[in-house]
Design an enzyme around this catalytic site. Structure first.
Site, PDB file in Angstrom:
ATOM      1  N   ARG A  91       4.089  -4.762  -0.935  1.00  0.00           N
ATOM      2  CA  ARG A  91       3.397  -4.815   0.356  1.00  0.00           C
ATOM      3  C   ARG A  91       4.258  -4.523   1.576  1.00  0.00           C
ATOM      4  O   ARG A  91       3.727  -4.401   2.679  1.00  0.00           O
ATOM      5  CB  ARG A  91       2.691  -6.164   0.589  1.00  0.00           C
ATOM      6  CG  ARG A  91       1.571  -6.461  -0.383  1.00  0.00           C
ATOM      7  CD  ARG A  91       0.673  -7.558   0.129  1.00  0.00           C
ATOM      8  NE  ARG A  91       1.364  -8.833   0.260  1.00  0.00           N
ATOM      9  CZ  ARG A  91       0.823  -9.909   0.829  1.00  0.00           C
ATOM     10  NH1 ARG A  91      -0.390  -9.858   1.325  1.00  0.00           N
ATOM     11  NH2 ARG A  91       1.496 -11.041   0.899  1.00  0.00           N
ATOM     12  N   ASP A  92       5.574  -4.402   1.434  1.00  0.00           N
ATOM     13  CA  ASP A  92       6.386  -4.107   2.614  1.00  0.00           C
ATOM     14  C   ASP A  92       7.572  -3.222   2.246  1.00  0.00           C
ATOM     15  O   ASP A  92       8.704  -3.487   2.655  1.00  0.00           O
ATOM     16  CB  ASP A  92       6.863  -5.406   3.271  1.00  0.00           C
ATOM     17  CG  ASP A  92       7.350  -5.182   4.705  1.00  0.00           C
ATOM     18  OD1 ASP A  92       6.977  -4.150   5.302  1.00  0.00           O
ATOM     19  OD2 ASP A  92       8.099  -6.031   5.226  1.00  0.00           O
ATOM     20  N   LEU A  93       7.293  -2.158   1.486  1.00  0.00           N
ATOM     21  CA  LEU A  93       8.355  -1.208   1.153  1.00  0.00           C
ATOM     22  C   LEU A  93       8.692  -0.380   2.398  1.00  0.00           C
ATOM     23  O   LEU A  93       7.824   0.173   3.048  1.00  0.00           O
ATOM     24  CB  LEU A  93       7.905  -0.277   0.026  1.00  0.00           C
ATOM     25  CG  LEU A  93       7.705  -0.917  -1.348  1.00  0.00           C
ATOM     26  CD1 LEU A  93       7.163   0.103  -2.333  1.00  0.00           C
ATOM     27  CD2 LEU A  93       9.006  -1.521  -1.869  1.00  0.00           C
TER      28      LEU A  93
END
Length: 222
Positions: A91-93
């Site tokens: 979800r936060d690459l």
């Protein structure tokens, strides 16, 4: 509310514990707990440098170097997705969360946002709904709506690659999106690239999650 937050944190921490045992590209979790309203994770420190030291505004990567970047990053992301196919997302690459280790391989950090898709504790209209997490420029439309999927991570990989190829910040590229959700990343491109690379970048950054691969592997580099 505090009990709900604690339960969700413990659920994700147990997921991280299992993921770290399964997947060598993520830091292992050794302990987790709560103190009052604060939660903590004790994880391995990954040696190396984050990719934001390599991917910088104003610096456009050559196509061969970009293919290698994609291979390195996709290897790490595919390893995480393989833990529970169709179920686990980061979800936060973004470049700051991808570490180039001394041996050249990529590790993924900042797993405080990892999520089992089916574990949404908040329900809206009978459907699981997860709090929107991510970074502008790297999070696709469905993630902004609070309904991420593994293809959301694929979008982030595509935006990382576009930032490297164009020398522009992902946030600026995303803001240029036209009415169809298409990112006109070819505008101002300083080099010609192969149709294969252009097609891959278009597929990875499609506005509709169904346009993108659900997960990634070397097969998407051919």
């Amino acid at each position: 509310h505090d009990d709900l937050v604690r339960r969700m944190f413990e659920q994700e921490a147990r997921q991280l514990l299992a993921l770290g045992e399964f997947c060598p590209v993520v830091p292992k979790l050794h302990a987790f707990g709560s103190e009052g309203r604060d939660q903590f994770l004790v994880m391995d420190l990954i040696p190396g440098n984050p990719l934001d030291q390599e991917i910088r505004a104003g610096v456009a990567w050559s196509e061969p170097n970009l293919w290698q970047l994609l291979a390195d990053v996709l290897t790490a992301v595919a390893a995480v997705h393989a833990y529970r196919p169709g179920k686990i997302i980061h979800r936060d690459l973004k470049p700051e969360n991808l570490i180039r280790r001394p041996d050249g391989t990529i590790a993924i950090v900042d797993f405080g946002t990892v999520k089992a898709i089916t574990s949404g504790a908040i329900v809206s209209n009978g459907l699981p709904f997860t709090k929107m997490v991510g970074t502008d420029g790297y999070n696709p439309p469905e993630q902004k709506q609070g309904r991420p999927c593994q293809a959301s991570d694929v979008y982030a990989v595509g935006m990382i690659a576009l930032a490297a190829l164009t020398g522009q910040q992902a946030q600026a590229l995303a803001k240029a999106t036209d009415g169809t959700g298409h990112i006109p990343w070819r505008n101002g491109l300083s080099q010609s690239i192969s149709p294969a690379l252009a097609d891959l970048l278009d597929r990875f950054t499609g506005a509709d999650s169904h346009e993108r691969p659900e997960t990634v592997s070397y097969t998407h580099l051919t």
